[in-house]
Scaffold this active site. Structure first.
Site, mmCIF file in Angstrom:
data_model
loop_
_atom_site.group_PDB
_atom_site.id
_atom_site.type_symbol
_atom_site.label_atom_id
_atom_site.label_comp_id
_atom_site.label_asym_id
_atom_site.label_seq_id
_atom_site.Cartn_x
_atom_site.Cartn_y
_atom_site.Cartn_z
ATOM 1 N N ILE A 179 -9.007 9.972 -2.935
ATOM 2 C CA ILE A 179 -9.546 9.525 -1.648
ATOM 3 C C ILE A 179 -9.207 10.577 -0.592
ATOM 4 O O ILE A 179 -8.029 10.915 -0.408
ATOM 5 C CB ILE A 179 -8.932 8.154 -1.240
ATOM 6 C CG1 ILE A 179 -9.103 7.107 -2.360
ATOM 7 C CG2 ILE A 179 -9.530 7.685 0.077
ATOM 8 C CD1 ILE A 179 -10.518 6.719 -2.696
ATOM 9 N N TYR A 203 5.378 9.445 -10.143
ATOM 10 C CA TYR A 203 4.344 8.675 -9.418
ATOM 11 C C TYR A 203 3.487 7.902 -10.418
ATOM 12 O O TYR A 203 3.242 6.699 -10.250
ATOM 13 C CB TYR A 203 3.495 9.666 -8.615
ATOM 14 C CG TYR A 203 2.315 9.078 -7.875
ATOM 15 C CD1 TYR A 203 2.489 8.323 -6.726
ATOM 16 C CD2 TYR A 203 1.010 9.322 -8.309
ATOM 17 C CE1 TYR A 203 1.396 7.814 -6.032
ATOM 18 C CE2 TYR A 203 -0.092 8.827 -7.618
ATOM 19 C CZ TYR A 203 0.105 8.068 -6.481
ATOM 20 O OH TYR A 203 -0.977 7.572 -5.797
ATOM 21 N N ASN A 227 0.789 -1.240 0.000
ATOM 22 C CA ASN A 227 0.000 0.000 0.000
ATOM 23 C C ASN A 227 0.819 1.288 0.000
ATOM 24 O O ASN A 227 0.299 2.338 -0.361
ATOM 25 C CB ASN A 227 -0.919 -0.002 1.231
ATOM 26 C CG ASN A 227 -1.641 1.314 1.409
ATOM 27 O OD1 ASN A 227 -2.571 1.615 0.661
ATOM 28 N ND2 ASN A 227 -1.209 2.130 2.355
HETATM 29 P P1 NAD Z 1 -0.586 8.129 2.866
HETATM 30 O O1 NAD Z 1 0.649 8.818 2.428
HETATM 31 O O2 NAD Z 1 -1.602 8.898 3.625
HETATM 32 O O3 NAD Z 1 -0.212 6.836 3.736
HETATM 33 C C1 NAD Z 1 0.755 5.940 3.245
HETATM 34 C C2 NAD Z 1 1.137 4.981 4.335
HETATM 35 O O4 NAD Z 1 2.362 4.331 3.931
HETATM 36 C C3 NAD Z 1 1.452 5.666 5.660
HETATM 37 O O5 NAD Z 1 1.113 4.812 6.720
HETATM 38 C C4 NAD Z 1 2.950 5.875 5.596
HETATM 39 O O6 NAD Z 1 3.543 5.967 6.865
HETATM 40 C C5 NAD Z 1 3.383 4.613 4.863
HETATM 41 N N1 NAD Z 1 4.651 4.790 4.164
HETATM 42 C C6 NAD Z 1 4.960 5.727 3.228
HETATM 43 N N2 NAD Z 1 6.239 5.597 2.847
HETATM 44 C C7 NAD Z 1 6.737 4.555 3.558
HETATM 45 C C8 NAD Z 1 8.023 3.937 3.620
HETATM 46 N N3 NAD Z 1 9.058 4.358 2.877
HETATM 47 N N4 NAD Z 1 8.191 2.903 4.472
HETATM 48 C C9 NAD Z 1 7.172 2.472 5.240
HETATM 49 N N5 NAD Z 1 5.938 3.013 5.218
HETATM 50 C C10 NAD Z 1 5.737 4.052 4.387
HETATM 51 O O7 NAD Z 1 -1.215 7.493 1.538
HETATM 52 P P2 NAD Z 1 -2.760 7.203 1.169
HETATM 53 O O8 NAD Z 1 -3.340 8.441 0.586
HETATM 54 O O9 NAD Z 1 -3.419 6.515 2.271
HETATM 55 O O10 NAD Z 1 -2.541 6.220 -0.068
HETATM 56 C C11 NAD Z 1 -2.355 4.827 0.119
HETATM 57 C C12 NAD Z 1 -2.117 4.178 -1.232
HETATM 58 O O11 NAD Z 1 -3.194 4.518 -2.107
HETATM 59 C C13 NAD Z 1 -0.853 4.647 -1.922
HETATM 60 O O12 NAD Z 1 -0.284 3.595 -2.657
HETATM 61 C C14 NAD Z 1 -1.341 5.730 -2.858
HETATM 62 O O13 NAD Z 1 -0.485 5.929 -3.960
HETATM 63 C C15 NAD Z 1 -2.684 5.145 -3.270
HETATM 64 N N6 NAD Z 1 -3.634 6.155 -3.732
HETATM 65 C C16 NAD Z 1 -4.070 7.135 -2.908
HETATM 66 C C17 NAD Z 1 -4.976 8.068 -3.390
HETATM 67 C C18 NAD Z 1 -5.514 9.185 -2.527
HETATM 68 O O14 NAD Z 1 -6.240 10.035 -3.069
HETATM 69 N N7 NAD Z 1 -5.219 9.244 -1.246
HETATM 70 C C19 NAD Z 1 -5.410 7.997 -4.713
HETATM 71 C C20 NAD Z 1 -4.945 6.982 -5.525
HETATM 72 C C21 NAD Z 1 -4.060 6.052 -5.028
#
Ligand code: NAD
Length: 252
Positions: free
Chosen positions: A185, A152, A91
Site C-alpha cells: 500500500i 515482521y 492496526n
Molecule cells: P505506518 O507505519 O505508516 O503507520 C502505523 C501507524 O501506527 C502510525 O500512526 C504510527 O504512529 C502507529 N504506531 C506505530 N507503532 C506504534 C506504537 N508502538 N504505539 C502506538 N502507535 C504506533 O503503517 P502503514 O503502512 O499505514 O500500515 C498499517 C498496517 O498495515 C500495519 O499493521 C502494517 O503492518 C500493515 N500493512 C501495511 C502495508 C503497506 O504496504 N503499507 C502492507 C501490508 C500490511
C-alpha cells in the site's frame, strides 16, 4: 447497499497516518464515533482535527502500544470518551525488518502482543452490546515468507492465527473477529514511498509483482474495514481477507 456505522464506537490503535488514518476517517465518514492513538503528538493531532470535521465524537491520545500498561490506560480512556467500544481495529506495526533482537522485539511487541493485549483489555466493553467486532490488520507478509522481514512476517502470521482462535472463542458472545491482510500500500510518507526514493530496485520489483500495475491505496483497505465493522458483515467472522489487487498471483 448502504454501509454505515452510525452509533458504533470505533477504536483504531495506531492511526495517526497511513492505513490507520484512512480507516479512522472512513469510519467517521460512515457515522461512527472514533478514538485514535499513536506515539507522537503532531500527526495524531492533525488526524484528530480531520476526524472532528465529520461532526461526531472524536478521542485521540498518545500511547505506546508496545507497553501493556499504556494500552490499558488508552483503552479505558477511549471507552470513557466514546461511551463504550463496539469495534476495535488493531492496526499498528513495529515493523522489525531484520533478524536481530531489536527487530523481533519490535515486531512481537507491537504487531502481535499489542493485538493480544488491546483485544483482552477491550473485551469487557465489546461484550456489552450486540454487533461488536475486532479487526486485526495483518499483511501479505504473514502468508508469503521473505528473508527481508523474518520477524515482521512471523508476527503477522501469528496475528492471522490469533484472529481465528479469538473468533472461535468469542463467537458465542456474538463478537466477530476478522483480519485484513493488505498487499503493498503506497501513500505519501509511507514505507513504499520511502522505498521508491531510497530502494528503487525493491520498489520496482514489488510493483512488477502487482498484476493490476499499481500498489494499493490506504482507502482501499479502509473500505473493507468499514464493511467488516458494519452490521452488513454480521455473518462474517474468522476470515482473513486479502486486499492486494492479486499481488503475487502467478501468470498475471
Ligand atoms: P505506518 O507505519 O505508516 O503507520 C502505523 C501507524 O501506527 C502510525 O500512526 C504510527 O504512529 C502507529 N504506531 C506505530 N507503532 C506504534 C506504537 N508502538 N504505539 C502506538 N502507535 C504506533 O503503517 P502503514 O503502512 O499505514 O500500515 C498499517 C498496517 O498495515 C500495519 O499493521 C502494517 O503492518 C500493515 N500493512 C501495511 C502495508 C503497506 O504496504 N503499507 C502492507 C501490508 C500490511
Amino acid at each position: 447497499m448502504q454501509v454505515e456505522l452510525t452509533g458504533k464506537r470505533v477504536v483504531v490503535a495506531g492511526a495517526s497516518r497511513g492505513i490507520g488514518r484512512a480507516i479512522a476517517l472512513a469510519c467517521a465518514g460512515a457515522g461512527a464515533s472514533v478514538s485514535i492513538c499513536a506515539r507522537g503528538a503532531a500527526a495524531l493531532e492533525a488526524t484528530r482535527v480531520e476526524l472532528a470535521a465529520f461532526g461526531g465524537t472524536v478521542h485521540a491520545a498518545s500511547c505506546d502500544l508496545g507497553q501493556r500498561a499504556a494500552i490499558d490506560l488508552y483503552i479505558q480512556a477511549a471507552a470513557a470518551a466514546l461511551g463504550g467500544i463496539d469495534v476495535l481495529v488493531n492496526n499498528a506495526t513495529g515493523y522489525g525488518p531484520s533478524d536481530d533482537e531489536a527487530s523481533w522485539d519490535a515486531s512481537l511487541s507491537v504487531d502481535l502482543m499489542a493485538v493480544v493485549r488491546a483485544s483482552q483489555i477491550a473485551l469487557p466493553f465489546l461484550g456489552a452490546r450486540p454487533g461488536a467486532s475486532i479487526i486485526n490488520i495483518s499483511s501479505g507478509s504473514g502468508l508469503n515468507p521473505s528473508p527481508r522481514n523474518p520477524s515482521y512476517g512471523a508476527a503477522k502470521a501469528a496475528v492471522m492465527h490469533y484472529t481465528r482462535t479469538q473468533a472461535a472463542a468469542l463467537a458465542r458472545s456474538g463478537i466477530r473477529v476478522n483480519c485484513v491482510a493488505p498487499g503493498s500500500i503506497e501513500f505519501a510518507g509511507g514505507t513504499w514511498d520511502d522505498r521508491k526514493k531510497n530502494a528503487p530496485d525493491l520498489y520496482n520489483a514489488t510493483l512488477a509483482g502487482c498484476p493490476m500495475g499499481r500498489m494499493g491505496h490506504p482507502e482501499e483497505v479502509a473500505d473493507v474495514v468499514v464493511f467488516l465493522a458494519s452490521d452488513k458483515a454480521a455473518w462474517i467472522t474468522a476470515q482473513i481477507i486479502g486486499v492486494n489487487g492479486g499481488q503475487g498471483l502467478r501468470g498475471a
